[in-house]
Design a protein around this motif. Structure first.
Motif, PDB file in Angstrom:
ATOM      1  N   MET A   1      32.518  17.640  58.590  1.00  0.00           N
ATOM      2  CA  MET A   1      32.205  16.369  59.246  1.00  0.00           C
ATOM      3  C   MET A   1      30.910  15.817  58.663  1.00  0.00           C
ATOM      4  SD  MET A   1      31.809  15.642  63.336  1.00  0.00           S
ATOM      5  CE  MET A   1      31.913  13.976  63.977  1.00  0.00           C
ATOM      6  N   ASN A   2      30.931  14.545  58.273  1.00  0.00           N
ATOM      7  CA  ASN A   2      29.703  13.921  57.784  1.00  0.00           C
ATOM      8  C   ASN A   2      29.310  12.753  58.686  1.00  0.00           C
ATOM      9  OD1 ASN A   2      31.107  11.503  56.703  1.00  0.00           O
ATOM     10  ND2 ASN A   2      31.859  12.917  55.156  1.00  0.00           N
ATOM     11  N   VAL A   3      28.018  12.576  58.854  1.00  0.00           N
ATOM     12  CA  VAL A   3      27.486  11.658  59.856  1.00  0.00           C
ATOM     13  C   VAL A   3      26.337  10.849  59.274  1.00  0.00           C
ATOM     14  CG1 VAL A   3      26.207  11.595  62.047  1.00  0.00           C
ATOM     15  CG2 VAL A   3      28.163  13.107  61.810  1.00  0.00           C
ATOM     16  N   ALA A   4      26.206   9.620  59.752  1.00  0.00           N
ATOM     17  CA  ALA A   4      25.025   8.796  59.471  1.00  0.00           C
ATOM     18  C   ALA A   4      24.274   8.589  60.779  1.00  0.00           C
ATOM     19  CB  ALA A   4      25.434   7.450  58.885  1.00  0.00           C
ATOM     20  N   VAL A   5      22.958   8.653  60.707  1.00  0.00           N
ATOM     21  CA  VAL A   5      22.098   8.419  61.873  1.00  0.00           C
ATOM     22  C   VAL A   5      21.351   7.105  61.655  1.00  0.00           C
ATOM     23  CG1 VAL A   5      20.106   9.250  63.192  1.00  0.00           C
ATOM     24  CG2 VAL A   5      21.845  10.873  62.378  1.00  0.00           C
ATOM     25  N   VAL A   6      21.446   6.213  62.627  1.00  0.00           N
ATOM     26  CA  VAL A   6      20.777   4.911  62.557  1.00  0.00           C
ATOM     27  C   VAL A   6      19.820   4.801  63.737  1.00  0.00           C
ATOM     28  CG1 VAL A   6      21.055   2.407  62.543  1.00  0.00           C
ATOM     29  CG2 VAL A   6      22.772   3.866  61.436  1.00  0.00           C
ATOM     30  N   THR A   7      18.541   4.622  63.452  1.00  0.00           N
ATOM     31  CA  THR A   7      17.565   4.424  64.525  1.00  0.00           C
ATOM     32  C   THR A   7      17.127   2.965  64.505  1.00  0.00           C
ATOM     33  OG1 THR A   7      15.767   5.172  63.069  1.00  0.00           O
ATOM     34  CG2 THR A   7      16.755   6.807  64.503  1.00  0.00           C
ATOM     35  N   VAL A   8      17.090   2.368  65.691  1.00  0.00           N
ATOM     36  CA  VAL A   8      16.824   0.937  65.824  1.00  0.00           C
ATOM     37  C   VAL A   8      15.485   0.734  66.528  1.00  0.00           C
ATOM     38  CG1 VAL A   8      17.652  -1.251  66.764  1.00  0.00           C
ATOM     39  CG2 VAL A   8      19.297   0.473  65.975  1.00  0.00           C
ATOM     40  N   GLY A   9      14.637  -0.114  65.956  1.00  0.00           N
ATOM     41  CA  GLY A   9      13.396  -0.423  66.654  1.00  0.00           C
ATOM     42  C   GLY A   9      12.321  -0.984  65.754  1.00  0.00           C
ATOM     43  N   ASP A  10      11.819  -2.161  66.092  1.00  0.00           N
ATOM     44  CA  ASP A  10      10.705  -2.739  65.343  1.00  0.00           C
ATOM     45  C   ASP A  10       9.495  -1.826  65.372  1.00  0.00           C
ATOM     46  OD1 ASP A  10      12.288  -4.969  64.889  1.00  0.00           O
ATOM     47  OD2 ASP A  10      11.415  -6.146  66.512  1.00  0.00           O
ATOM     48  N   GLU A  11       9.305  -1.121  66.497  1.00  0.00           N
ATOM     49  CA  GLU A  11       8.122  -0.270  66.630  1.00  0.00           C
ATOM     50  C   GLU A  11       8.171   0.917  65.676  1.00  0.00           C
ATOM     51  OE1 GLU A  11      11.233   1.521  69.253  1.00  0.00           O
ATOM     52  OE2 GLU A  11      10.555  -0.505  68.791  1.00  0.00           O
ATOM     53  N   VAL A  36      24.579  15.600  57.544  1.00  0.00           N
ATOM     54  CA  VAL A  36      23.963  14.293  57.770  1.00  0.00           C
ATOM     55  C   VAL A  36      23.729  13.646  56.402  1.00  0.00           C
ATOM     56  CG1 VAL A  36      22.040  13.025  58.779  1.00  0.00           C
ATOM     57  CG2 VAL A  36      22.855  15.120  59.878  1.00  0.00           C
ATOM     58  N   GLU A  37      24.451  12.550  56.136  1.00  0.00           N
ATOM     59  CA  GLU A  37      24.416  11.921  54.817  1.00  0.00           C
ATOM     60  C   GLU A  37      23.412  10.774  54.725  1.00  0.00           C
ATOM     61  OE1 GLU A  37      26.182  12.916  52.241  1.00  0.00           O
ATOM     62  OE2 GLU A  37      27.420  14.421  53.249  1.00  0.00           O
ATOM     63  N   ARG A  38      23.086  10.153  55.849  1.00  0.00           N
ATOM     64  CA  ARG A  38      22.166   9.016  55.854  1.00  0.00           C
ATOM     65  C   ARG A  38      21.326   9.024  57.120  1.00  0.00           C
ATOM     66  NH1 ARG A  38      23.574   8.656  51.408  1.00  0.00           N
ATOM     67  NH2 ARG A  38      24.313   6.868  50.180  1.00  0.00           N
ATOM     68  N   VAL A  39      20.055   8.663  56.967  1.00  0.00           N
ATOM     69  CA  VAL A  39      19.185   8.351  58.101  1.00  0.00           C
ATOM     70  C   VAL A  39      18.541   7.009  57.776  1.00  0.00           C
ATOM     71  CG1 VAL A  39      17.171   8.989  59.465  1.00  0.00           C
ATOM     72  CG2 VAL A  39      18.727  10.772  58.654  1.00  0.00           C
ATOM     73  N   THR A  40      18.829   6.005  58.590  1.00  0.00           N
ATOM     74  CA  THR A  40      18.388   4.639  58.314  1.00  0.00           C
ATOM     75  C   THR A  40      17.704   4.064  59.544  1.00  0.00           C
ATOM     76  OG1 THR A  40      20.234   4.305  56.790  1.00  0.00           O
ATOM     77  CG2 THR A  40      19.148   2.330  57.624  1.00  0.00           C
ATOM     78  N   GLU A  59      32.293   4.683  55.879  1.00  0.00           N
ATOM     79  CA  GLU A  59      31.973   5.740  54.916  1.00  0.00           C
ATOM     80  C   GLU A  59      31.914   7.134  55.518  1.00  0.00           C
ATOM     81  OE1 GLU A  59      28.514   4.946  52.602  1.00  0.00           O
ATOM     82  OE2 GLU A  59      28.994   2.843  52.283  1.00  0.00           O
ATOM     83  N   TYR A  60      31.591   7.224  56.810  1.00  0.00           N
ATOM     84  CA  TYR A  60      31.328   8.526  57.413  1.00  0.00           C
ATOM     85  C   TYR A  60      32.234   8.777  58.622  1.00  0.00           C
ATOM     86  CZ  TYR A  60      27.324   7.736  54.457  1.00  0.00           C
ATOM     87  OH  TYR A  60      26.536   7.442  53.377  1.00  0.00           O
ATOM     88  N   ASP A  61      32.334  10.038  58.989  1.00  0.00           N
ATOM     89  CA  ASP A  61      33.187  10.402  60.120  1.00  0.00           C
ATOM     90  C   ASP A  61      32.641   9.869  61.432  1.00  0.00           C
ATOM     91  OD1 ASP A  61      34.981  11.896  58.502  1.00  0.00           O
ATOM     92  OD2 ASP A  61      33.589  13.585  58.518  1.00  0.00           O
ATOM     93  N   ALA A  62      31.335   9.757  61.537  1.00  0.00           N
ATOM     94  CA  ALA A  62      30.719   9.245  62.761  1.00  0.00           C
ATOM     95  C   ALA A  62      29.385   8.600  62.420  1.00  0.00           C
ATOM     96  CB  ALA A  62      30.518  10.359  63.788  1.00  0.00           C
ATOM     97  N   VAL A  63      28.992   7.659  63.260  1.00  0.00           N
ATOM     98  CA  VAL A  63      27.683   7.004  63.150  1.00  0.00           C
ATOM     99  C   VAL A  63      26.994   7.149  64.499  1.00  0.00           C
ATOM    100  CG1 VAL A  63      26.430   4.881  62.639  1.00  0.00           C
ATOM    101  CG2 VAL A  63      28.634   5.320  61.534  1.00  0.00           C
ATOM    102  N   ILE A  64      25.792   7.708  64.496  1.00  0.00           N
ATOM    103  CA  ILE A  64      25.008   7.831  65.719  1.00  0.00           C
ATOM    104  C   ILE A  64      23.891   6.797  65.666  1.00  0.00           C
ATOM    105  CG2 ILE A  64      23.579   9.326  67.146  1.00  0.00           C
ATOM    106  CD1 ILE A  64      25.037  11.711  65.976  1.00  0.00           C
ATOM    107  N   VAL A  65      23.851   5.941  66.671  1.00  0.00           N
ATOM    108  CA  VAL A  65      22.857   4.870  66.735  1.00  0.00           C
ATOM    109  C   VAL A  65      21.966   5.132  67.944  1.00  0.00           C
ATOM    110  CG1 VAL A  65      22.485   2.378  66.788  1.00  0.00           C
ATOM    111  CG2 VAL A  65      24.598   3.298  65.803  1.00  0.00           C
ATOM    112  N   THR A  66      20.658   5.126  67.755  1.00  0.00           N
ATOM    113  CA  THR A  66      19.743   5.320  68.882  1.00  0.00           C
ATOM    114  C   THR A  66      18.757   4.163  68.962  1.00  0.00           C
ATOM    115  OG1 THR A  66      17.932   6.494  67.762  1.00  0.00           O
ATOM    116  CG2 THR A  66      19.833   7.797  68.423  1.00  0.00           C
TER     117      THR A  66
END
Length: 228
Positions: A1-11, A36-40, A59-66
Protein backbone atom coordinates in the motif's frame (compact mmCIF):
# COMPACT_ATOMS: atom_id res chain seq x y z
CA UNK A 1 0.00 0.00 0.00
CA UNK A 2 1.35 3.43 -0.91
CA UNK A 3 0.10 6.67 0.59
CA UNK A 4 0.47 10.42 0.21
CA UNK A 5 0.19 12.72 3.23
CA UNK A 6 -1.10 16.26 2.68
CA UNK A 7 -0.96 18.81 5.50
CA UNK A 8 -3.00 21.98 5.09
CA UNK A 9 -2.31 25.28 6.79
CA UNK A 10 -0.91 28.74 6.15
CA UNK A 11 0.66 28.61 9.61
CA UNK A 12 2.72 25.57 8.60
CA UNK A 13 4.08 27.32 5.52
CA UNK A 14 4.87 30.46 7.54
CA UNK A 15 6.88 28.42 10.03
CA UNK A 16 4.70 29.41 12.96
CA UNK A 17 3.62 25.80 13.63
CA UNK A 18 5.80 22.69 13.46
CA UNK A 19 4.48 19.98 11.16
CA UNK A 20 4.40 17.25 13.79
CA UNK A 21 1.35 15.62 12.20
CA UNK A 22 3.27 14.55 9.11
CA UNK A 23 6.12 13.08 11.15
CA UNK A 24 3.75 11.14 13.41
CA UNK A 25 1.68 9.81 10.52
CA UNK A 26 4.74 8.71 8.54
CA UNK A 27 6.07 6.86 11.56
CA UNK A 28 2.79 5.03 12.21
CA UNK A 29 2.25 4.20 8.55
CA UNK A 30 5.79 2.90 8.12
CA UNK A 31 5.38 0.69 11.18
CA UNK A 32 2.34 -0.83 9.45
CA UNK A 33 4.33 -1.63 6.32
CA UNK A 34 2.78 1.21 4.33
CA UNK A 35 5.00 3.12 1.92
CA UNK A 36 4.66 6.90 2.27
CA UNK A 37 5.49 8.27 -1.19
CA UNK A 38 4.72 11.98 -0.71
CA UNK A 39 4.45 14.52 2.09
CA UNK A 40 3.12 17.86 0.84
CA UNK A 41 2.15 21.03 2.69
CA UNK A 42 -0.28 23.41 1.01
CA UNK A 43 -2.06 26.65 1.99
CA UNK A 44 -5.64 27.10 3.14
CA UNK A 45 -6.83 27.52 -0.43
CA UNK A 46 -9.61 25.48 -2.02
CA UNK A 47 -8.05 25.41 -5.48
CA UNK A 48 -4.69 24.13 -4.18
CA UNK A 49 -6.32 21.48 -2.00
CA UNK A 50 -8.50 20.27 -4.89
CA UNK A 51 -5.60 20.16 -7.35
CA UNK A 52 -3.17 18.28 -5.08
CA UNK A 53 -5.73 15.83 -3.71
CA UNK A 54 -7.07 15.07 -7.18
CA UNK A 55 -3.54 14.43 -8.48
CA UNK A 56 -2.52 12.22 -5.57
CA UNK A 57 -5.69 10.13 -5.41
CA UNK A 58 -4.98 9.02 -8.98
CA UNK A 59 -1.40 8.01 -8.10
CA UNK A 60 -1.62 6.43 -4.66
CA UNK A 61 -3.76 3.90 -2.82
CA UNK A 62 -4.80 6.50 -0.26
CA UNK A 63 -4.39 10.19 0.51
CA UNK A 64 -4.41 11.42 4.10
CA UNK A 65 -5.24 15.10 4.49
CA UNK A 66 -4.88 16.88 7.84
CA UNK A 67 -5.81 20.39 8.90
CA UNK A 68 -8.38 23.01 7.99
CA UNK A 69 -11.48 21.34 9.42
CA UNK A 70 -14.22 23.34 11.09
CA UNK A 71 -16.66 26.16 10.38
CA UNK A 72 -14.35 29.21 10.40
CA UNK A 73 -13.45 31.24 7.31
CA UNK A 74 -10.07 29.58 6.75
CA UNK A 75 -11.29 26.00 7.32
CA UNK A 76 -11.66 25.09 3.66
CA UNK A 77 -10.26 21.57 3.48
CA UNK A 78 -13.63 19.82 3.15
CA UNK A 79 -14.58 22.19 0.33
CA UNK A 80 -11.28 21.49 -1.40
CA UNK A 81 -11.67 17.73 -1.10
CA UNK A 82 -15.27 17.94 -2.33
CA UNK A 83 -14.08 19.90 -5.35
CA UNK A 84 -11.37 17.30 -6.02
CA UNK A 85 -13.97 14.56 -6.44
CA UNK A 86 -16.71 16.69 -7.97
CA UNK A 87 -19.14 16.51 -5.07
CA UNK A 88 -21.10 19.08 -3.12
CA UNK A 89 -20.93 19.68 0.61
CA UNK A 90 -23.93 18.69 2.67
CA UNK A 91 -24.80 18.44 6.34
CA UNK A 92 -24.07 14.93 7.61
CA UNK A 93 -26.79 13.62 9.89
CA UNK A 94 -24.56 10.97 11.44
CA UNK A 95 -21.93 13.53 12.39
CA UNK A 96 -24.62 15.75 13.91
CA UNK A 97 -25.95 12.83 15.93
CA UNK A 98 -22.47 12.15 17.32
CA UNK A 99 -22.12 15.78 18.31
CA UNK A 100 -25.48 15.69 20.05
CA UNK A 101 -24.38 12.58 21.94
CA UNK A 102 -21.31 14.54 23.03
CA UNK A 103 -23.53 17.26 24.47
CA UNK A 104 -23.63 19.76 21.60
CA UNK A 105 -27.02 21.21 20.66
CA UNK A 106 -27.65 21.53 16.93
CA UNK A 107 -28.87 25.06 17.53
CA UNK A 108 -25.58 25.98 19.22
CA UNK A 109 -23.29 24.55 16.55
CA UNK A 110 -21.78 27.00 14.08
CA UNK A 111 -23.21 26.58 10.60
CA UNK A 112 -21.05 24.28 8.53
CA UNK A 113 -19.56 22.32 11.43
CA UNK A 114 -20.89 18.99 10.12
CA UNK A 115 -20.72 19.71 6.37
CA UNK A 116 -18.98 16.86 4.53
CA UNK A 117 -18.64 15.92 0.85
CA UNK A 118 -21.80 14.20 -0.36
CA UNK A 119 -21.70 10.47 0.26
CA UNK A 120 -18.65 10.61 2.54
CA UNK A 121 -18.25 8.34 5.54
CA UNK A 122 -18.03 10.51 8.65
CA UNK A 123 -15.27 9.99 11.20
CA UNK A 124 -16.17 10.88 14.76
CA UNK A 125 -13.91 13.35 16.54
CA UNK A 126 -13.47 11.77 19.97
CA UNK A 127 -11.47 14.68 21.43
CA UNK A 128 -12.83 17.68 19.53
CA UNK A 129 -15.76 18.92 17.48
CA UNK A 130 -15.04 18.94 13.74
CA UNK A 131 -15.70 15.51 12.16
CA UNK A 132 -13.41 13.88 9.64
CA UNK A 133 -14.40 12.08 6.46
CA UNK A 134 -13.48 9.23 4.12
CA UNK A 135 -14.34 9.07 0.43
CA UNK A 136 -12.71 7.55 -2.64
CA UNK A 137 -9.51 6.67 -0.81
CA UNK A 138 -9.19 10.14 0.73
CA UNK A 139 -9.01 10.36 4.52
CA UNK A 140 -9.63 13.84 5.95
CA UNK A 141 -8.45 14.36 9.53
CA UNK A 142 -8.26 17.37 11.89
CA UNK A 143 -5.11 19.43 12.22
CA UNK A 144 -5.06 19.57 16.02
CA UNK A 145 -2.50 16.84 16.84
CA UNK A 146 -4.48 15.21 19.67
CA UNK A 147 -7.61 15.08 17.50
CA UNK A 148 -5.73 13.84 14.46
CA UNK A 149 -4.03 11.03 16.39
CA UNK A 150 -7.25 9.81 18.01
CA UNK A 151 -9.09 9.85 14.69
CA UNK A 152 -6.30 8.09 12.81
CA UNK A 153 -6.15 5.36 15.43
CA UNK A 154 -9.84 4.67 14.78
CA UNK A 155 -9.06 3.88 11.11
CA UNK A 156 -5.48 2.63 11.39
CA UNK A 157 -6.54 -0.94 10.57
CA UNK A 158 -7.42 0.26 7.05
CA UNK A 159 -3.73 0.90 6.35
CA UNK A 160 -1.53 -2.15 5.99
CA UNK A 161 1.30 -3.49 3.93
CA UNK A 162 4.30 -5.79 4.09
CA UNK A 163 5.91 -5.58 7.51
CA UNK A 164 9.39 -4.07 7.44
CA UNK A 165 12.20 -4.34 9.97
CA UNK A 166 14.98 -1.89 10.73
CA UNK A 167 18.34 -1.98 12.42
CA UNK A 168 20.76 0.89 12.88
CA UNK A 169 24.56 0.88 12.73
CA UNK A 170 26.53 3.95 13.86
CA UNK A 171 29.89 4.59 12.21
CA UNK A 172 32.57 7.05 13.32
CA UNK A 173 33.85 7.57 9.78
CA UNK A 174 33.15 10.06 7.00
CA UNK A 175 30.15 9.08 4.89
CA UNK A 176 32.26 8.99 1.72
CA UNK A 177 34.62 6.44 3.30
CA UNK A 178 31.73 4.04 3.91
CA UNK A 179 30.53 3.73 0.34
CA UNK A 180 32.33 0.45 -0.36
CA UNK A 181 30.87 -1.29 2.68
CA UNK A 182 27.40 0.11 2.02
CA UNK A 183 27.56 -1.29 -1.50
CA UNK A 184 28.79 -4.67 -0.25
CA UNK A 185 26.12 -5.11 2.42
CA UNK A 186 23.47 -4.35 -0.19
CA UNK A 187 24.98 -6.98 -2.50
CA UNK A 188 25.24 -9.62 0.21
CA UNK A 189 21.84 -9.11 1.83
CA UNK A 190 18.33 -8.23 0.70
CA UNK A 191 18.23 -4.89 2.53
CA UNK A 192 18.07 -1.21 1.74
CA UNK A 193 20.51 1.16 3.39
CA UNK A 194 19.97 4.78 4.33
CA UNK A 195 22.92 6.95 5.33
CA UNK A 196 22.40 9.91 7.67
CA UNK A 197 25.52 11.95 8.53
CA UNK A 198 25.90 14.07 11.65
CA UNK A 199 28.46 13.88 14.44
CA UNK A 200 28.58 10.22 13.43
CA UNK A 201 27.02 8.49 10.45
CA UNK A 202 23.82 6.53 11.12
CA UNK A 203 23.33 3.66 8.71
CA UNK A 204 19.72 2.43 8.69
CA UNK A 205 19.17 -1.07 7.30
CA UNK A 206 15.62 -2.10 6.39
CA UNK A 207 14.09 -5.20 4.87
CA UNK A 208 11.09 -7.51 4.94
CA UNK A 209 12.85 -10.41 6.68
CA UNK A 210 13.75 -9.77 10.32
CA UNK A 211 16.58 -12.31 10.48
CA UNK A 212 18.17 -10.99 7.29
CA UNK A 213 18.13 -7.43 8.58
CA UNK A 214 19.69 -8.49 11.90
CA UNK A 215 22.40 -10.51 10.14
CA UNK A 216 23.19 -7.67 7.75
CA UNK A 217 23.45 -5.18 10.60
CA UNK A 218 25.79 -7.48 12.53
CA UNK A 219 27.93 -7.98 9.41
CA UNK A 220 28.19 -4.24 8.82
CA UNK A 221 28.77 -3.36 12.47
CA UNK A 222 31.89 -5.55 12.46
CA UNK A 223 33.29 -3.61 9.49
CA UNK A 224 32.89 0.01 10.55
CA UNK A 225 34.59 2.10 13.18
CA UNK A 226 32.19 2.57 16.06
CA UNK A 227 32.11 5.71 18.23
CA UNK A 228 33.77 5.38 21.61
Amino acid sequence: MNVAVVTVGDELLAGRTMNTNATWLCDRLSDSGVSVERVTTIPDRISDIARVVNEYRAEYDAVIVTGGLGPTHDDVTMAGVAAAVGRSLEEHEGALAWLEDDGYSRADLTEGTADLPKGARALHNETGVAPGAVLEGIYVLPGVPSEMKAMFESIEAEFSGTATYRKEVVADEPESALLDRIAEVRERFDVTVGSYPGESVRLSLTGTDEATVATAAAWLRERVESPN
